[in-house]
Every structure is written in C-alpha cells, then in structure tokens.
Design a protein around this motif. Structure first.
Motif, mmCIF file in Angstrom:
data_model
loop_
_atom_site.group_PDB
_atom_site.id
_atom_site.type_symbol
_atom_site.label_atom_id
_atom_site.label_comp_id
_atom_site.label_asym_id
_atom_site.label_seq_id
_atom_site.Cartn_x
_atom_site.Cartn_y
_atom_site.Cartn_z
ATOM 1 N N LEU A 167 68.730 32.115 94.441
ATOM 2 C CA LEU A 167 68.228 33.464 94.743
ATOM 3 C C LEU A 167 69.328 34.507 94.794
ATOM 4 O O LEU A 167 69.124 35.658 94.414
ATOM 5 C CB LEU A 167 67.471 33.450 96.081
ATOM 6 C CG LEU A 167 66.152 32.686 96.101
ATOM 7 C CD1 LEU A 167 65.546 32.714 97.494
ATOM 8 C CD2 LEU A 167 65.167 33.263 95.075
ATOM 9 N N MET A 168 70.534 34.123 95.262
ATOM 10 C CA MET A 168 71.610 35.106 95.388
ATOM 11 C C MET A 168 72.451 35.222 94.115
ATOM 12 O O MET A 168 73.216 36.164 93.961
ATOM 13 C CB MET A 168 72.531 34.744 96.558
ATOM 14 C CG MET A 168 73.376 33.514 96.330
ATOM 15 S SD MET A 168 74.760 33.384 97.486
ATOM 16 C CE MET A 168 75.854 34.640 96.849
ATOM 17 N N ARG B 149 69.662 38.224 90.030
ATOM 18 C CA ARG B 149 68.965 38.100 88.737
ATOM 19 C C ARG B 149 69.140 36.710 88.105
ATOM 20 O O ARG B 149 68.534 36.413 87.096
ATOM 21 C CB ARG B 149 69.462 39.173 87.756
ATOM 22 C CG ARG B 149 69.128 40.614 88.163
ATOM 23 C CD ARG B 149 67.669 40.934 87.950
ATOM 24 N NE ARG B 149 67.329 42.302 88.320
ATOM 25 C CZ ARG B 149 67.382 43.342 87.500
ATOM 26 N NH1 ARG B 149 67.807 43.174 86.258
ATOM 27 N NH2 ARG B 149 67.043 44.547 87.917
ATOM 28 N N CYS B 150 69.990 35.888 88.686
ATOM 29 C CA CYS B 150 70.207 34.501 88.257
ATOM 30 C C CYS B 150 70.642 34.370 86.792
ATOM 31 O O CYS B 150 69.821 34.406 85.874
ATOM 32 C CB CYS B 150 68.966 33.638 88.485
ATOM 33 S SG CYS B 150 69.262 31.879 88.201
ATOM 34 N N ASN B 151 71.922 34.205 86.589
ATOM 35 C CA ASN B 151 72.482 33.944 85.253
ATOM 36 C C ASN B 151 72.267 32.451 84.965
ATOM 37 O O ASN B 151 73.141 31.627 85.147
ATOM 38 C CB ASN B 151 73.968 34.312 85.255
ATOM 39 C CG ASN B 151 74.667 34.107 83.941
ATOM 40 O OD1 ASN B 151 75.883 34.157 83.879
ATOM 41 N ND2 ASN B 151 73.934 33.856 82.865
ATOM 42 N N PHE B 152 71.031 32.126 84.510
ATOM 43 C CA PHE B 152 70.557 30.737 84.534
ATOM 44 C C PHE B 152 71.085 29.841 83.416
ATOM 45 O O PHE B 152 71.023 28.622 83.518
ATOM 46 C CB PHE B 152 69.027 30.693 84.580
ATOM 47 C CG PHE B 152 68.354 31.423 83.439
ATOM 48 C CD1 PHE B 152 68.166 30.822 82.221
ATOM 49 C CD2 PHE B 152 67.895 32.730 83.620
ATOM 50 C CE1 PHE B 152 67.535 31.488 81.179
ATOM 51 C CE2 PHE B 152 67.259 33.410 82.587
ATOM 52 C CZ PHE B 152 67.081 32.794 81.364
ATOM 53 N N ARG C 157 64.075 34.858 91.761
ATOM 54 C CA ARG C 157 62.944 34.129 92.338
ATOM 55 C C ARG C 157 62.036 33.558 91.250
ATOM 56 O O ARG C 157 61.357 32.541 91.468
ATOM 57 C CB ARG C 157 62.151 35.050 93.276
ATOM 58 C CG ARG C 157 61.055 34.345 94.050
ATOM 59 C CD ARG C 157 60.566 35.159 95.227
ATOM 60 N NE ARG C 157 61.570 35.250 96.274
ATOM 61 C CZ ARG C 157 61.834 34.282 97.152
ATOM 62 N NH1 ARG C 157 61.192 33.133 97.070
ATOM 63 N NH2 ARG C 157 62.727 34.463 98.079
ATOM 64 N N ASP C 158 62.028 34.188 90.066
ATOM 65 C CA ASP C 158 61.230 33.657 88.955
ATOM 66 C C ASP C 158 61.674 32.238 88.598
ATOM 67 O O ASP C 158 60.847 31.364 88.327
ATOM 68 C CB ASP C 158 61.351 34.560 87.722
ATOM 69 C CG ASP C 158 60.645 35.896 87.897
ATOM 70 O OD1 ASP C 158 59.784 35.994 88.795
ATOM 71 O OD2 ASP C 158 60.957 36.835 87.142
ATOM 72 N N ILE C 159 62.982 32.017 88.564
ATOM 73 C CA ILE C 159 63.518 30.684 88.235
ATOM 74 C C ILE C 159 63.192 29.704 89.358
ATOM 75 O O ILE C 159 62.748 28.572 89.104
ATOM 76 C CB ILE C 159 65.040 30.752 87.999
ATOM 77 C CG1 ILE C 159 65.367 31.610 86.756
ATOM 78 C CG2 ILE C 159 65.636 29.346 87.851
ATOM 79 C CD1 ILE C 159 64.893 31.053 85.438
ATOM 80 N N LEU C 160 63.395 30.122 90.607
ATOM 81 C CA LEU C 160 63.104 29.235 91.733
ATOM 82 C C LEU C 160 61.620 28.884 91.787
ATOM 83 O O LEU C 160 61.252 27.718 91.976
ATOM 84 C CB LEU C 160 63.558 29.878 93.049
ATOM 85 C CG LEU C 160 63.301 29.047 94.307
ATOM 86 C CD1 LEU C 160 63.954 27.673 94.215
ATOM 87 C CD2 LEU C 160 63.782 29.786 95.550
ATOM 88 N N ASN C 161 60.771 29.880 91.610
ATOM 89 C CA ASN C 161 59.330 29.610 91.635
ATOM 90 C C ASN C 161 58.918 28.648 90.526
ATOM 91 O O ASN C 161 58.034 27.801 90.715
ATOM 92 C CB ASN C 161 58.537 30.914 91.525
ATOM 93 C CG ASN C 161 58.591 31.731 92.808
ATOM 94 O OD1 ASN C 161 58.947 31.224 93.863
ATOM 95 N ND2 ASN C 161 58.254 33.008 92.715
#
Length: 393
Positions: free
Chosen positions: A43-44, A49-52, A108-112
């Motif tokens: 989340l942080m 925005r998570c550089n995934f 949060r999109d990635i975590l969800n």
C-alpha cells in the motif's frame, strides 16, 4: 492444534502470492502475520501507486552473492505473467521512465487483487498473530506456537521480508528461523536508501535542499543515469538510491552533472570565439544557480570565458563531470526500500525455494539474499519466487 498443509509466515507480496498458488493446487493454506493488515508495504510503495513490476526484467537487475540463483524463478514466472493477472482484474496502470509500471489509481488495486485471489484459493489469512516458537516434529512436520494458538503443517514458508522500514513492522524473524535450522544468513545492510553527508559537506550543500538534477552517478562497480535530489540530510533521488545498494562505507561516489556534454571542449570553443560572458552566466544555462554557487568560488564564477586558462577549464570540467563525494553513511533501515543480504541462496533450491537441508522449509521474497534495483524489480522477485514455491509446497 490447528492443522494445515501449508503455513506461510508473512502476508506481504510474496506470502500472498504463494498462498494463491498453493491454494490453487488444493492445499490447505494459512497465512500468519503479526500486523493488523495484510500487504502494508504494498500500500505504501511507489508513493501509494505501487510500482508492481517492470517491462524489462533480467538477472542483471538483481544483487546476490549467487547471481545465478534468480534466473530460474524470473524465467518461469515473468513480468508478463503478472501483467496477465493485472489485466484480468482490469487494473489501469501506466509506464514511467525505464519501464517502471505503476497503478493509475491506487496500490490498493494490487492488494485487493491478491486478497481476492486468496479468497478464490480458500487461503486463510490470520493477522495479529505473533510467532512464539517453531519446532520440527519426529514426522518432519512443523509445529508453531503463537499468541492465537498452536499450528502444525507439512510445508512452512518464510515470507517475512527484510529489515527495511521497521515502522511498517519489519523484523529479523525470517533470519532467526533460518539460523535456528542451521541455514546461513549473509550480513544484511540497507539498500535503495538515501546517503547522509560528512558534516562539512552537509553544511555546504544544505542550501540545495529540494534541488533535483539529472546526472550519471557511479562507483567502482556500477553507474546509473537518473536524477539526484539534495535533501536537508544529504543526497537522495533515484540515482542515489540505485547506487546505494552497491556502495560500501568509506567509498567515494562520482557524479557527472552534465553527462551529455563535453564541457572541456565546449569551454575551449567559447574561448576561441572570444566570448566575453562570465562563467556564471554560461553555467546558469545548464545547472541550477544554487548548485553552481555551491560548487565554485565566486571569483571563479566571475571569470570571463575568453580569459580561462587550460588549467582552469580542466578544473571546471572535472568538478562538473567528475564531482567526487564521500558519503558519511546512509539513512539506514528507517528509510531503506529494501534489505541487501539475507538467507544464503546457496542453501536454497532455485527451482522450488525449498531449503536443501530441511525438507518442507521454504524461503521466498526479500528474506533471501536477492535484492532488486529500484523500479518494480523487488516486487517481481516477490511474485516470481512465491509462484515457484507455490507449485511445490
């Protein structure tokens, strides 16, 4: 005693990914974490925005005492595989410099997405759970005592991360588990972290706080072309974070503030043209005024370009192209994005992430001695290593 096929310690990026893959195989999975929420660092990350991941991922983007270890996992679960998952959830994302991929809206999109996949795989996530002791029974199963009861499992996965950002809950638990079972842990240090400066340099450059400039930064082993950012404590910005993972205490770093230019040749050309402009005016065209004033004495800046000697031109050019500075240290784990070092990869199977000496014990993600560059590489290592373990636990 609560029984499971697989217990994963750590509900971060790698732990959740492993839970998904193991659950898909019909394994009964429980994820334990001492935090009150799953995926806090997800989340942080990337300013929320998570550089995934990154469009270009390869072994050269990672640091390890065993540089070949990461090759298998990265080739078997690639950035394209993770992007396919992101695509199925229709998560909007964008590319920034150097192939870095970020969520358009929120990390949060990635975590969800991960939590939803865990639900589908019937993986149970139990938070606020502190590990007391871990023992291996005669039947080789692992027994865990926690503040929420006792557990037993066939496969135990350590996905505890490193020591970076302790305020987010980082602990040395993963390293302690490795050592308990006789697995070597290599010395750890902060990586992707800002530099602090020597007292005299800190005083000299304090006025530059907030100034950012593109540069090439290098030491004896690596160079990176990115921005540096002056802060009230020292040096930060992408270039500094990148080189920090390769830096050792006492070592100088070199900064080329005008990498696309040959200042020596250009100044000599201006002198030949008998241009009367002051050096200050000339340099103002390329670099921030405050930076120029910090690098050069006022009497030098007042010199006319047509009056510069070869020696002066050489000195000016060296100061701009080869500015040498010796950091006092780093800001440490408090602000580090990753931890360099960790569980020795030579003790782990690169195919399964299982300990060579302790069957059923697995290590994935940042707890291992694999450290990625800035730019989504550490998340990709989390996805790849976790996916591999998930096929075997």
């Amino acid at each position: 005693m609560i029984e499971a096929d697989v217990i994963i310690i750590g509900a971060g990026a790698s732990g959740l990914m492993c839970a998904i893959e193991a659950g898909k195989r019909g394994r009964k999975v429980i994820v334990l974490d001492h935090a009150n929420k799953a995926g806090k660092k997800i989340l942080m990350s990337g300013g929320g925005r998570c550089n995934f991941t990154n469009y270009e991922v390869g072994p050269d983007n990672y640091i390890s005492h065993n540089p070949h270890f990461c090759k298998s996992a990265l080739s078997r679960y690639t950035q394209w595989d993770f992007l396919a998952l992101v695509g199925r959830y229709r998560i909007p994302f964008h590319e920034r410099d150097h192939g870095q991929l970020f969520c358009d809206e929120s990390a949060r999109d990635i975590l969800n997405m991960l939590l939803s996949e865990c639900d589908k795989a019937r993986a149970v996530i139990q938070l606020n759970t502190s590990i007391g002791t871990i023992e291996q029974a005669i039947d080789k199963r692992f027994q865990l005592k926690t503040n929420k009861g006792n557990y037993i499992c066939q496969s135990l996965v350590v996905a505890t991360g490193g020591l970076s950002i302790p305020k987010m809950g980082a602990t040395p638990l993963g390293y302690k588990i490795a050592q308990q079972f006789g697995i070597k842990v290599l010395p750890t240090r902060a990586g992707l972290v800002p530099f602090t400066l020597q007292p005299e340099d800190k005083a000299k450059f304090a006025v530059l706080s907030g100034v950012a400039v593109p540069c090439v930064i290098s030491n004896k082993s690596r160079s990176f072309s990115e921005n540096i950012l002056f802060t009230h404590r020292g040096l930060s910005g992408p270039a500094v974070l990148q080189i920090s993972s390769y830096w050792r205490p006492g070592e100088e770093i070199m900064i080329n503030l005008l990498p696309g230019m040959d200042l020596d040749a250009d100044l000599k050309s201006k002198r030949l043209q008998k241009i009367k402009s002051k050096l200050k005016t000339y340099l103002d065209g390329y670099l921030p005024k405050r930076l120029i004033s910090s690098l050069f004495a006022e009497d030098v800046l007042e010199l006319s370009l047509q009056d510069l000697s070869d020696k002066q031109i050489r000195q000016i050019s060296e100061q701009i192209h080869s500015w040498a500075i010796k950091p006092n240290g780093t800001e440490g784990y408090r602000t580090a994005e990753v931890t360099c070092g960790g569980v020795d990869c030579n003790a782990i199977s690169s195919k399964t992430m299982e300990s060579n000496a302790v069957p059923g014990l697995y290590f994935i993600g940042e707890v291992l001695d694999v450290t990625g560059w800035l730019g989504g590489y550490n998340f990709q290592w989390a996805w790849s290593s976790a996916w591999c373990a998930g096929q075997y636990v």
